[in-house]
Each structure stands twice: as structure tokens, then as C-alpha cells.
Design a protein around this motif. Sequence first.
Motif, PDB file in Angstrom:
ATOM      1  N   ALA A 179       1.269  -1.663  -0.013  1.00 30.18           N
ATOM      2  CA  ALA A 179      -0.033  -0.337   0.027  1.00 30.18           C
ATOM      3  C   ALA A 179       0.727   1.224  -0.345  1.00 30.18           C
ATOM      4  O   ALA A 179       1.408   1.013   0.903  1.00 30.18           O
ATOM      5  N   ALA A 180       0.800   2.084  -0.694  1.00 30.54           N
ATOM      6  CA  ALA A 180       1.226   2.960  -1.103  1.00 30.54           C
ATOM      7  C   ALA A 180       0.252   4.533  -0.992  1.00 30.54           C
ATOM      8  O   ALA A 180      -0.946   4.499  -1.411  1.00 30.54           O
ATOM      9  N   LEU A 181       0.916   6.084  -0.600  1.00 32.45           N
ATOM     10  CA  LEU A 181       0.490   7.179  -0.278  1.00 32.45           C
ATOM     11  C   LEU A 181       0.723   8.330  -1.152  1.00 32.45           C
ATOM     12  O   LEU A 181       2.107   8.454  -0.554  1.00 32.45           O
ATOM     13  N   ILE A 182       0.620   8.130  -2.229  1.00 30.81           N
ATOM     14  CA  ILE A 182       1.559   9.158  -3.198  1.00 30.81           C
ATOM     15  C   ILE A 182       1.470  11.120  -2.540  1.00 30.81           C
ATOM     16  O   ILE A 182      -0.218  11.140  -3.080  1.00 30.81           O
ATOM     17  N   ASN A 183       1.649  12.043  -2.590  1.00 29.75           N
ATOM     18  CA  ASN A 183       1.358  13.565  -2.193  1.00 29.75           C
ATOM     19  C   ASN A 183       1.366  13.702  -2.855  1.00 29.75           C
ATOM     20  O   ASN A 183       2.756  14.463  -2.376  1.00 29.75           O
ATOM     21  N   PHE A 184       1.571  15.112  -3.701  1.00 34.27           N
ATOM     22  CA  PHE A 184       2.015  16.633  -4.051  1.00 34.27           C
ATOM     23  C   PHE A 184       1.377  17.186  -4.235  1.00 34.27           C
ATOM     24  O   PHE A 184       0.405  17.544  -4.449  1.00 34.27           O
ATOM     25  N   GLY A 185       1.993  18.498  -2.761  1.00 37.84           N
ATOM     26  CA  GLY A 185       1.406  19.617  -2.344  1.00 37.84           C
ATOM     27  C   GLY A 185      -0.467  19.383  -2.106  1.00 37.84           C
ATOM     28  O   GLY A 185      -0.677  20.300  -2.673  1.00 37.84           O
ATOM     29  N   GLY A 186      -1.077  18.386  -1.399  1.00 39.95           N
ATOM     30  CA  GLY A 186      -1.584  18.225  -1.170  1.00 39.95           C
ATOM     31  C   GLY A 186      -3.001  17.536  -2.520  1.00 39.95           C
ATOM     32  O   GLY A 186      -4.479  16.612  -2.440  1.00 39.95           O
ATOM     33  N   ASP A 187      -2.457  17.184  -3.441  1.00 41.22           N
ATOM     34  CA  ASP A 187      -2.783  16.104  -4.821  1.00 41.22           C
ATOM     35  C   ASP A 187      -2.566  14.588  -4.521  1.00 41.22           C
ATOM     36  O   ASP A 187      -1.374  14.739  -4.459  1.00 41.22           O
ATOM     37  N   LEU A 188      -3.389  14.204  -4.315  1.00 38.54           N
ATOM     38  CA  LEU A 188      -2.567  12.819  -3.608  1.00 38.54           C
ATOM     39  C   LEU A 188      -3.633  11.288  -3.791  1.00 38.54           C
ATOM     40  O   LEU A 188      -5.061  12.133  -4.700  1.00 38.54           O
ATOM     41  N   LEU A 189      -3.204  10.528  -3.677  1.00 42.74           N
ATOM     42  CA  LEU A 189      -3.684   9.320  -4.028  1.00 42.74           C
ATOM     43  C   LEU A 189      -3.132   7.973  -3.451  1.00 42.74           C
ATOM     44  O   LEU A 189      -1.906   7.598  -3.775  1.00 42.74           O
ATOM     45  N   ALA A 190      -3.916   7.096  -3.182  1.00 41.01           N
ATOM     46  CA  ALA A 190      -3.872   6.229  -2.274  1.00 41.01           C
ATOM     47  C   ALA A 190      -4.414   4.778  -2.731  1.00 41.01           C
ATOM     48  O   ALA A 190      -5.330   4.410  -3.589  1.00 41.01           O
ATOM     49  N   THR A 191      -2.790   3.783  -3.349  1.00 37.11           N
ATOM     50  CA  THR A 191      -3.187   2.868  -4.124  1.00 37.11           C
ATOM     51  C   THR A 191      -3.901   1.483  -3.463  1.00 37.11           C
ATOM     52  O   THR A 191      -4.284   0.611  -3.849  1.00 37.11           O
ATOM     53  N   SER A 192      -3.946   1.497  -1.646  1.00 32.95           N
ATOM     54  CA  SER A 192      -4.569   0.138  -1.474  1.00 32.95           C
ATOM     55  C   SER A 192      -4.611   0.969  -0.157  1.00 32.95           C
ATOM     56  O   SER A 192      -3.516   1.581   0.682  1.00 32.95           O
ATOM     57  N   PRO A 193      -5.517   0.061   0.822  1.00 32.80           N
ATOM     58  CA  PRO A 193      -5.340   0.595   2.126  1.00 32.80           C
ATOM     59  C   PRO A 193      -3.953  -0.280   2.402  1.00 32.80           C
ATOM     60  O   PRO A 193      -3.902  -1.192   2.383  1.00 32.80           O
ATOM     61  N   PRO A 194      -4.199   0.655   3.740  1.00 31.55           N
ATOM     62  CA  PRO A 194      -2.399  -0.096   4.489  1.00 31.55           C
ATOM     63  C   PRO A 194      -2.925  -0.821   5.268  1.00 31.55           C
ATOM     64  O   PRO A 194      -4.062  -1.234   5.245  1.00 31.55           O
ATOM     65  N   ARG A 195      -2.195  -2.162   5.542  1.00 32.01           N
ATOM     66  CA  ARG A 195      -1.713  -3.957   5.634  1.00 32.01           C
ATOM     67  C   ARG A 195      -2.981  -3.488   7.695  1.00 32.01           C
ATOM     68  O   ARG A 195      -4.039  -4.448   6.993  1.00 32.01           O
ATOM     69  N   ASN A 196      -2.699  -2.434   8.178  1.00 34.68           N
ATOM     70  CA  ASN A 196      -3.070  -2.501   9.526  1.00 34.68           C
ATOM     71  C   ASN A 196      -4.339  -1.510  10.258  1.00 34.68           C
ATOM     72  O   ASN A 196      -4.741  -1.345  10.740  1.00 34.68           O
ATOM     73  N   ALA A 197      -4.538  -1.459   8.990  1.00 30.38           N
ATOM     74  CA  ALA A 197      -5.808  -0.285   8.540  1.00 30.38           C
ATOM     75  C   ALA A 197      -6.743  -0.064   7.754  1.00 30.38           C
ATOM     76  O   ALA A 197      -6.229  -0.216   6.446  1.00 30.38           O
ATOM     77  N   PRO A 198      -7.922   0.069   7.945  1.00 31.95           N
ATOM     78  CA  PRO A 198      -9.278   0.244   6.747  1.00 31.95           C
ATOM     79  C   PRO A 198      -8.574   1.017   5.878  1.00 31.95           C
ATOM     80  O   PRO A 198      -9.384   1.269   4.261  1.00 31.95           O
ATOM     81  N   HIS A 199      -7.958   2.090   6.368  1.00 30.30           N
ATOM     82  CA  HIS A 199      -7.972   3.454   5.445  1.00 30.30           C
ATOM     83  C   HIS A 199      -7.234   3.948   5.773  1.00 30.30           C
ATOM     84  O   HIS A 199      -6.726   3.980   6.677  1.00 30.30           O
ATOM     85  N   TRP A 200      -6.608   5.359   4.821  1.00 33.78           N
ATOM     86  CA  TRP A 200      -5.587   5.826   5.543  1.00 33.78           C
ATOM     87  C   TRP A 200      -5.989   6.890   5.702  1.00 33.78           C
ATOM     88  O   TRP A 200      -7.602   7.429   5.304  1.00 33.78           O
ATOM     89  N   LEU A 201      -6.098   8.029   6.870  1.00 30.83           N
ATOM     90  CA  LEU A 201      -6.373   9.034   7.019  1.00 30.83           C
ATOM     91  C   LEU A 201      -6.169  10.427   6.783  1.00 30.83           C
ATOM     92  O   LEU A 201      -4.480  10.666   6.990  1.00 30.83           O
TER      93      LEU A 201
END
Lengths: 297, 439, 73, 148
Positions: A179-201
Motif C-alpha cells: 500500500a502506498a500514498l502519493i501526495n504532491f502538494g495536497g493532491d494525492l492518491l492511495a493505491t490500497s489501504p494499509p495492512r493494519n488499517a481499513p483506510h488512510w486518514l
Amino acid sequence: MSAPTREIEFKKNSNGWVAQFRAMASPCELLLDSDDESLIQELGNIVAAEAWRIETKFSRYRDDNIVYQINNSQGKAVSVDEETAGLLDFAENAYQLSDGLFDLSSGVLRKLWRFDGSANIPTYEAATALCDNIGWHKVRWQRPLLTLQAGMEIDFGGIGKEYAVDRAATLLKQKTDCAALINFGGDLLATSPPRNAPHWLVGVEQVGGGQSAMIQLKRGGLATSGDANRYLIKDNIRYPHVLNPKTGWPIMNAPRSVTVAAPSCVEAGLIATFAMLAGADADSFLAEQDVLHWIQH
Amino acid sequence: MKKNIRLSLAAASCALLGSHGAMAEDKHDVGDWDISAALLFYSEPDRVTATEPVISAKKQIDTDETLTLKLTLDTLTGASANGAVPTNRPQSFTSPSGGTSAYTAAGETPLDESFKDTRVAVNAAWEKPIAKDLTMVLGTNFSTEYDYTSFAVSSTFAKDINNSNTTLMAGLSLGMDMIEPVNGKPVAFGTLQTQGDDDDEDDDGNKVKNGSDDTKSLVDIVVGVTQVIDQNSLFQLSYSLSSSSGYLTDPYKFISVVDPTTGIPLFENNAQPDLPTVVYENRPDSRLKHSVFGQYKRYIGGDVLDTSYRFMVDDWGITSNTIDVKYRWKFADTQYLQPHVRVYQQSAADFYTPFFIDGQQPTVGDTNSEASADYRLGEFMAYTVGLEYGQDNPSNSWSVALEYYLQTGDEPSQAFGELKNQELYPDVDALMLRVVYDF
Amino acid sequence: MRKHMLWIAVIASSTLTACSSMGVDPWQRQNLAKPEMALDSSPLNTALDDHIYFSKEASSGGRSFGGGGCGCN
Amino acid sequence: MKLTLPRILAFLLFSVSICSQAAELDLARYKGKLVYVDFWASWCGPCRASFPFMNDLVKEYGNELAVVSVNLDEERQDADDFLKEIPADFSVIYDPEGGLAKQYGVRGMPNSFLFDRSGKLVSRHDGFTVKDPQHIRELIDNTLGKSQ
């Protein structure tokens, strides 16, 4: 503008790795749900390289790229590459979908409007005069040839960062299932939820009288349009920085900030931008779109 | 501004960013015919070569009703072991049709060279719901080759319970086979090749083939349960009982008769001294098999793990274990690679007899005695390793697989004399190439 | 014999208990509904293989079908 | 254009409920009309077959019947891809967590529910086969009070 330093910093936190760098005049980061140091090094370099590549290719502050070539073509046709053509197609679609409000050629208005919090309001005449050099309908776009009237300019600033996020995510997904989250100056995208959490916050900062929000993002793009600090005030009237390319004048009564979640970052970014362009109708426009969104007035 | 721009925008974004969520799933709309074709090449070095084209057509009659028709052609050419042992001198065998004789060099496994066959098989299956959560499948199979005709009908019922998470299944299949061996079926333990070149009579002038055809009947019962475990996995457990009765002997298989001291086959034919003495085999006239089959499938982020195990035991004394593992590794959205490993182990039938010591063979026509030297009834291990590559496209999917099969067994412990110098249980290996195309 | 029966009873009841806690809601079957997750996902391949093994080995069959899938009624 | 920086508080396990995604279906909105509620998912074959029929219902009974569909895909993208291919002339409510499906006791897919003008459940229908349209139309006609 001085050449940005192109360095990547890697940091370990309790849950994974973070790669941080600057691109497109913004702080950028990659969060990776993995303890593998060599993986974050590899992916961080890939993501940053893509951000820098897109910045170099589409920045309007350089004189060695396709945008410079187009903006200085003096009415001559310019043949563009596949990637630029894809973006132009997309922008043309957006122009039509927004009934002309989203316009790649509206960037020249920046010469007139400097949103520095001052009371420096230009005259109607100046704005109207500048509108002669604006309007996608005046542009001839026939893959792969783009012809701009002399004096016109295009600017990918409205979609470049979101596009870079999606592109980087595509490259990243070819390398890892983490799972990865890419954040370019506030525009972002998560590829999948983290292993230990249902979602990114994701926290959205409070602007004006709005409320801060905590967004649960499972996967997909998130983009924000609007800003508290970019406006002009004169005679108690607030002039937001969202400009109508048809009038050259700000769109009044637009929300302070709109955040939208969508499958891709470009979609999220464009819907947020469209909502700002809808002005007072932003709420109903967003309700129609059936997307998760957060508005601050 | 346009009212709902989401879908148009999603489409534009897809175009910009390349394929998003590729919809690779095959859609079968009601009324459609879904055609698939497959081709199998099978080759054992120096032995059997088979080419097997299959065409299958499935009609989606309703969202829950299908009719599947399948036509299979099977062309086998080449040789297979005839059951006789190799020895230190050349041997010849008259073919089942009489006349021509096959020559086997010293130390070589005797083969039935005349093994040529074309089989045509037709299958039809009709799947239809007959009540809420109850599905019925009616099937029929017919196949024919020049000396063998087979016909079977089956019906299977599947009942979904527990919110479709559990499926109970029960099926019955009835079959009838007709066997018409060349020149009729042989007499049990009829002795061959001891006199002249007359294949139809033994030493004492008794007919070794009685010229008749025979039949066998098959009854199969299967009960099973399929259970969904979670969003990504399910398993199936089934038990089947298979009963066959009638003529179960292979009319073309021999058993060598060897000298009690030297272990060399008897060569009693004065006119043709390279014809060894062999007798026809005889198997029980019934067989009852029990099988337990378990399968587990798991979806792993686009990949699929497919494992199965089968245990079989029958009243011929054979037990077998089969383990089969496949891993379908998906990449680039629509392509996959699937490695496959299969391990099979079986024990020998009680009546498996690699050879007879002269004097110990049953008397001609003694149908109460049972013996066969068919290597397929012996004890052996078999291994399959394979790799399949496939593409799932919405309109046309295809796959190609290459598999290697190796069958290997221990030498019989009762070998002695010259038999000890020979390879009585040679390895059998084969290459298979399979191509499937879905139109 | 009695012990035998007892074992069967234990296995049967534990299987049933296990089953009652297994399973998914109808709308959670997206992955199970994929064609590659069908128990016999490639019937042509299975038939070709079975025919080969049938002619080479003393065991055949044992497999059955039904169940799983999309549960789309 | 954007300077507001959403801050990412990664990997936090606590959840804040201000952006709950629970889907809602308020039948009162359609008061005075019959309501046909249909639960579907993009990967369900019979659902695919039922879409043209539901589009027909909208055309035939537009003023007297509201068709509301509830999509149960976990990934919104899957539903969007489906709708791009087979557009719906009726509204789609997204219920990725299955809350509405649970509330309605959905047994399989598609699963449809017909409510009369007062919002009372008239019938439910499991699955979709070629003979279903006729049956469902009769039910709607009967409920509307049109005699056959």
C-alpha cells in the motif's frame, strides 16, 4: 525562479517509510506501508523522477520544453508528442464538460490578477482586453498539431500536479503491491489501504470559517481546489482567485475550498475545480456528481 | 455547466491515464453461443502420438440455463507395451489382427505396434434450475472407435443452502460399453505363438479367441459439498462410488511365460523360433472404486491458487493418491502464467503379474484366475510439471500449455535370472502441448 | 466400530459448526464470481487431461462439479 | 491553484466518523409513486441482463413508478465501468459497505423489491431470467390498479 534542489529524503516511522522531495513548487511525499528500506529507495526515486520529469516537461517557467515551444509559436502549428496530445485531449474534454469555464488558455489572466491579499483590483477594460487572447475555441487542435493564435498561451497548471500523481502511481503499482500514498502538494492518491488499517486518514486543513476534516481514504485520488490566502479584498468585497475565462473576472461566491475523492487524482482535481468554477452553485453541482466531497465556505 | 459530468470525466481520465480497471470478464448474454476450441498434442518418444481436437459450444438459454455441446476427435498412432517382458534375444509378436508380426530387439520392451485408433466423442449437458436454489444438470456422452463404443447418461442435482454459501450435490451416471475386439475376445490365459503362425489356436487346437463381443456396464454415484469460506476462498469435498461390471479385460495384453530357472521366455514354436510363448490376460469381471476428492481454491489479489487431492481405493487392491497444485499468476491485467505440478502414486492390483513362471500359469479358459501384466496396474509414481500462458480478453481468450509427464516404477521383486538383467518396468514419459481458444 | 462412528460424528458436527460460521453475503462474491475461481475453471483442459491420465493410470474421475460462483440466483 | 495542504496522518487506526459512507435510501422521497428498488453489482451476469428491462420500465411507467437501483460493488470504479458500458436511465445509489443490502435482506443478485404508493412492500423478486419482465410488469400493473 531558481532551479529547485532535486533531493529525496527518506524517513522511517513506526508504520513504514516516507520519501520526501520538492517538485512543482510543492512539498511532495510518498508513504509506503513497508519496512523494506531498499524498496522505498527504489520507489522514492521512481516517484520523484516522474514528478520532476513532468515538472520539466510541462512547466511554464522554462524555456526548453514543449509548453515554451507552444506558447512562442507565433500562430504556427506545433507538432506535439503522444503524452502532450493526451493531456490536450483531456483538457479539450474538460473545456466542453465545463461549458468553457475550464480553459487551458486562461493562464494569461495571471498577468493581470495577482492574488496577494491586496486591494489591487484591475479595471474591467483591462480584463476584457485580455480575454481576446483567451478561449480554447480559438485554438486549432488536431492531433498531433496544435495551433495557437499569436499572443495566446496555454498552461497545464490546472491538471499537471494531479496528472503527475496518477502517473507516479501507475509506475509504482508496476513495482509493488504494498500500500502506498502519493501526495504532491495536497493532491494525492492511495493505491490500497494499509495492512493494519481499513483506510488512510487524510486531514484537510481548516480554511476561513470552515471546519477541518479527517478523510478516510481507502484507495483512489483526493484533490483540493481553493485557498484561503489567495484573494483580493476591496471595499469589503472578497475577490477569490478563481477566474472566469469568459469575462476575465473572478467567480464570486465560490467556496473557499473544495476537496473531492474520485478513482483517480485527475478526476478528483477536475471535479474540485469545476465546483469552484460553479461559484455559488458549487454545493448543488457536487451533490449531482455523487462523489465524496468536503466544502468549506 | 453540464449536470452530471462524472461519467464523461471518468472516460476522459481513462483515456489520459491508460486502462484503469480492465474489464476482462467474459460476458455471456442470454441467447449467445459461446464457442471454445482446444487442441492437444501428446507424444511419448518412440511410442504413442495423439492429436485431439475439441470443439465446444455453450448456449446461454437464460441467465440460469445453459446447453453445452462438445465434439472430440482423438487420433492415436504408435505403439504401447503389450505386457510381455523384454529378454536377451529378439522376440516377435503377431498382431491382434493376425498376420503381420512385430519385431522386438533383444533388451527392448515388446510393443503393440498396431496401436492406431480414431475416437469420436460427443457430449451434451443441459443445466437448468428446477426449483429455487436447486439446479439440475442432465448429461449424455457417446463415443465410438473401431473396436469400442461407449454410451452414458448422467444427472446431477445441486442444492444451494445457507445463503448460497453451501452447495450440496448428488449425481448418478449410468453407462454401457460395447467391446468388439479384432477377431473376437480372447480366451482367458489362451496360449499364443506356440505353433506355426496360426494365432487362433493353441497347442491343443483350442481356439484362443471365441469370436464374440462383450459389454461392460458402469454405475457412478457422487455426493459432495462445496463451501464458500470467505470472500476469496472455497473448498469442495466429494465422495464417489464407481462400479463397473462385465468385460474389464484388455483383449490385446499378453503375459510372458518364462523358464523357471533361466528367467528367459519360452520359445516353443519350431516353425518361427523368435515367437515367445505368451498367454492372454484375464481380469475380474467387476470393479468397485471409492474416491474421495477435495479441492481448495483461493483468490490472492488477482492470482488464483488451486489445489486438489484425490484418494482412490478399489476392490482390485489398488489405492492411489493424487495431489495437484496450480498457481495462476496474473500480470499486466489480462495475461497470466500458470505453473502446474501433479504427483500421482498408485499401488499394484492384487492380480498384477509381470510374468508367469512356466507351469504356474492358470489353465486355458480358467476364468476364476486373474492376472495381468499391464504396467498400468502395477505400482508406480507419476509426475507432471507444466506451465500455461494465457490471455483473458473480453472477446477472445486463449491459452497455451506445455506439460511433461513421467511415470516411473520399481522393478518387480520377483524377477530372477535373465529377468534381473532386463528393465521390466521402464519409465514412460510424455510431452503434452495444449492450446485453448475461446471465440 | 463404535469408536469409528464416534469419530465420524465428531468430524461431521465440527464440519457443520465450522460451516455455519463460514460464508459471505451475496454482494461479497465479486472474486468468487470470477471465471478463474470456478471449481472447474477450464473444463476443456480438464477433459483433455483426464483422458490422458485415464489411459495411463488405474484411477480416473472422482471430481465433481457445482457450487461456488456468483450466487446470482 | 491549490495551496491548502491536506495533512496526511498516515496509518492511524482511529477513525473519525464525519465522512461515513453509509448509503441511504429514503422511500418517502417518492411518495405517491410506486418504487422499484433493485440491488445489483457489476460482476453479476443476470444483473447485466436486467438493465435494459429497467430502462424500459422507466420509459413505460415514468410518471407512476420510480426505479431506484442500489449498487453493491466495493470499488466504485467497477460500477462506473459497468455504467459506461450499459447506461442506466434511473438513479443509482452506492452501497459499497452493503448496509442497505443487509437492511433489505438481499439474498442474491439481482434482488428487486416493489413498493406501492404508500411505501408498503408488495413483492420481492430474486434473480433475473428472460421470463421475469412479463411477470414484473403484471405485478406493477396490478399494483397500479390497472385491471388486466
